[in-house]
Write a protein that holds these residues in place. Structure first.
Motif: not given
Length: 127
Positions: A64-73
């Motif tokens: 979940e955190l990796e998906r959020e990080n890629s979305r924010l990037a």
């Protein structure tokens, strides 16, 4: 030589078999050890299941955190106006800069410029 005749060997064999039968007859059957083994096996299975549950929860959180990080990037940054100073109301980029730094008085050394030794007994470097 301790045993030399067939009679002595026969008596030795009978004593061996008799001791073996006496040991089997007086043995409690291993019930206590079986119960301890079963309890230990169950406790190990419980700990293993808890570990697997925590591991799967942690892996889900990481995904979940990796998906959020890629979305924010990939998100475009939001442009905001420059904040105004509270005194003049002008943007910070045009505010006047103070000529004297604020922390200038607090930047002096705490020991007063004189190097002292342990417990203020004087300079320990000069002996």
């Amino acid at each position: 030589m301790l045993f030399s005749t067939p009679t002595q060997f026969a008596v030795l064999a009978l004593l061996f078999v008799g001791g073996w039968l006496l040991g089997l007859a007086s043995h409690p059957g291993g019930r206590k050890w079986r119960e301890r083994y079963t309890a230990e096996r169950d406790a190990h299975a419980t700990v293993r299941n808890e570990h697997d549950t925590r591991l799967s929860t942690a892996n889900a959180r990481i995904a979940e955190l990796e998906r959020e990080n890629s979305r924010l990037a990939q998100a475009t940054p939001v442009a905001t106006a420059a904040p105004a100073t509270p005194i003049t109301g002008a943007p910070l980029s045009t505010a006047p800069v103070a000529s004297r730094p604020i922390a200038a008085t607090a930047a002096r050394p705490a020991f007063g410029g004189e190097r002292r030794g342990w417990f203020d007994f004087g300079d320990r470097t000069r002996r």
